[in-house]
Design a protein around this motif. Sequence first.
Motif, mmCIF file in Angstrom:
data_model
loop_
_atom_site.group_PDB
_atom_site.id
_atom_site.type_symbol
_atom_site.label_atom_id
_atom_site.label_comp_id
_atom_site.label_asym_id
_atom_site.label_seq_id
_atom_site.Cartn_x
_atom_site.Cartn_y
_atom_site.Cartn_z
ATOM 1 N N ILE A 51 -9.019 0.700 -11.413
ATOM 2 C CA ILE A 51 -7.823 -0.140 -11.417
ATOM 3 C C ILE A 51 -7.147 0.000 -12.776
ATOM 4 O O ILE A 51 -7.814 -0.047 -13.806
ATOM 5 C CB ILE A 51 -8.181 -1.622 -11.141
ATOM 6 C CG1 ILE A 51 -8.717 -1.775 -9.711
ATOM 7 C CG2 ILE A 51 -6.967 -2.524 -11.349
ATOM 8 C CD1 ILE A 51 -9.229 -3.166 -9.380
ATOM 9 N N SER A 52 -5.821 0.194 -12.754
ATOM 10 C CA SER A 52 -5.090 0.301 -14.018
ATOM 11 C C SER A 52 -3.965 -0.724 -14.034
ATOM 12 O O SER A 52 -3.476 -1.139 -12.979
ATOM 13 C CB SER A 52 -4.547 1.712 -14.212
ATOM 14 O OG SER A 52 -3.631 2.036 -13.187
ATOM 15 N N THR A 99 2.119 -4.615 -13.584
ATOM 16 C CA THR A 99 1.937 -3.724 -12.435
ATOM 17 C C THR A 99 0.509 -3.203 -12.429
ATOM 18 O O THR A 99 0.066 -2.606 -13.412
ATOM 19 C CB THR A 99 2.924 -2.542 -12.497
ATOM 20 O OG1 THR A 99 4.255 -3.054 -12.547
ATOM 21 C CG2 THR A 99 2.775 -1.637 -11.283
ATOM 22 N N THR A 120 -2.278 -0.775 -10.384
ATOM 23 C CA THR A 120 -2.538 0.263 -9.392
ATOM 24 C C THR A 120 -3.996 0.094 -8.997
ATOM 25 O O THR A 120 -4.886 0.138 -9.855
ATOM 26 C CB THR A 120 -2.289 1.663 -9.984
ATOM 27 O OG1 THR A 120 -0.933 1.726 -10.444
ATOM 28 C CG2 THR A 120 -2.514 2.744 -8.943
ATOM 29 N N HIS A 147 -3.611 4.060 -2.380
ATOM 30 C CA HIS A 147 -3.797 2.957 -3.319
ATOM 31 C C HIS A 147 -2.876 1.791 -2.977
ATOM 32 O O HIS A 147 -1.928 1.936 -2.218
ATOM 33 C CB HIS A 147 -3.561 3.422 -4.767
ATOM 34 C CG HIS A 147 -2.168 3.915 -5.019
ATOM 35 N ND1 HIS A 147 -1.767 5.187 -4.706
ATOM 36 C CD2 HIS A 147 -1.087 3.298 -5.542
ATOM 37 C CE1 HIS A 147 -0.498 5.350 -5.028
ATOM 38 N NE2 HIS A 147 -0.055 4.203 -5.534
ATOM 39 N N TYR A 148 -3.210 0.647 -3.538
ATOM 40 C CA TYR A 148 -2.375 -0.546 -3.428
ATOM 41 C C TYR A 148 -1.621 -0.729 -4.741
ATOM 42 O O TYR A 148 -2.102 -0.321 -5.800
ATOM 43 C CB TYR A 148 -3.229 -1.799 -3.180
ATOM 44 C CG TYR A 148 -3.886 -1.827 -1.834
ATOM 45 C CD1 TYR A 148 -3.207 -2.320 -0.727
ATOM 46 C CD2 TYR A 148 -5.195 -1.376 -1.666
ATOM 47 C CE1 TYR A 148 -3.817 -2.353 0.514
ATOM 48 C CE2 TYR A 148 -5.802 -1.408 -0.430
ATOM 49 C CZ TYR A 148 -5.105 -1.890 0.662
ATOM 50 O OH TYR A 148 -5.704 -1.919 1.880
ATOM 51 N N MET A 149 -0.466 -1.357 -4.664
ATOM 52 C CA MET A 149 0.308 -1.713 -5.845
ATOM 53 C C MET A 149 0.471 -3.226 -5.844
ATOM 54 O O MET A 149 0.864 -3.803 -4.827
ATOM 55 C CB MET A 149 1.688 -1.057 -5.839
ATOM 56 C CG MET A 149 1.669 0.462 -5.907
ATOM 57 S SD MET A 149 0.942 1.137 -7.422
ATOM 58 C CE MET A 149 2.060 0.514 -8.664
ATOM 59 N N LYS A 172 0.847 -1.187 0.000
ATOM 60 C CA LYS A 172 0.000 0.000 0.000
ATOM 61 C C LYS A 172 0.882 1.236 0.000
ATOM 62 O O LYS A 172 1.875 1.295 0.716
ATOM 63 C CB LYS A 172 -0.902 0.007 1.229
ATOM 64 C CG LYS A 172 -1.881 1.159 1.246
ATOM 65 C CD LYS A 172 -2.782 1.108 2.461
ATOM 66 C CE LYS A 172 -3.709 2.311 2.434
ATOM 67 N NZ LYS A 172 -4.379 2.494 3.708
ATOM 68 N N PRO A 225 -6.740 1.626 -6.658
ATOM 69 C CA PRO A 225 -7.070 2.756 -5.786
ATOM 70 C C PRO A 225 -8.133 2.420 -4.738
ATOM 71 O O PRO A 225 -9.018 1.600 -4.976
ATOM 72 C CB PRO A 225 -7.578 3.819 -6.745
ATOM 73 C CG PRO A 225 -8.002 3.089 -7.962
ATOM 74 C CD PRO A 225 -7.255 1.793 -8.005
#
Length: 148
Positions: free
Chosen positions: A107-108, A117, A119, A42-44, A38, A121
């Motif tokens: 989400i991307s 990867t 992302t 957002h979380y990664m 985190k 949110p």
Amino acid sequence: MLRFDPFSDVDALARGLMTGSVTGTQRTPKFMPMDLYKVDDHYMLVADLPGADPGSIDVSVDNGTLTLSAQRSAPSDEGVQWLSSERFAGAYRRQLSLGDGIDTSRISADYDNGVLTLTIPLAERAKPRKITVEAKDRPQAIAAHHSD
């Protein structure tokens, strides 16, 4: 908040190791190593997908479950005499349960040099926020006026 059951991941990994088979020169990927952390709001999620065909990568969210999948194609066996075959081909798949505080519509995902990867949110309602406390003036006692 992201929730996941480490036991289901271990169980899925064990099932994959027990049921995965090597036939001829083709090996099947057993799991998708990933990091999850985190940062601010957002979380990664960073997952290794070496050699995955970029067009095969699929990221979806359904009923609170995030699913990552990808495919790595096997090289052609036509006219090849294999001396060593250690690189795998086949499908990758990983699933995680998302908590209620995730904004799934934002989400991307990016794929670069074999690394996926995401992302992820937090939803606005799940973000920590400071609530301002307003002080109201106390009502003052009104002095009674006596007229004589």
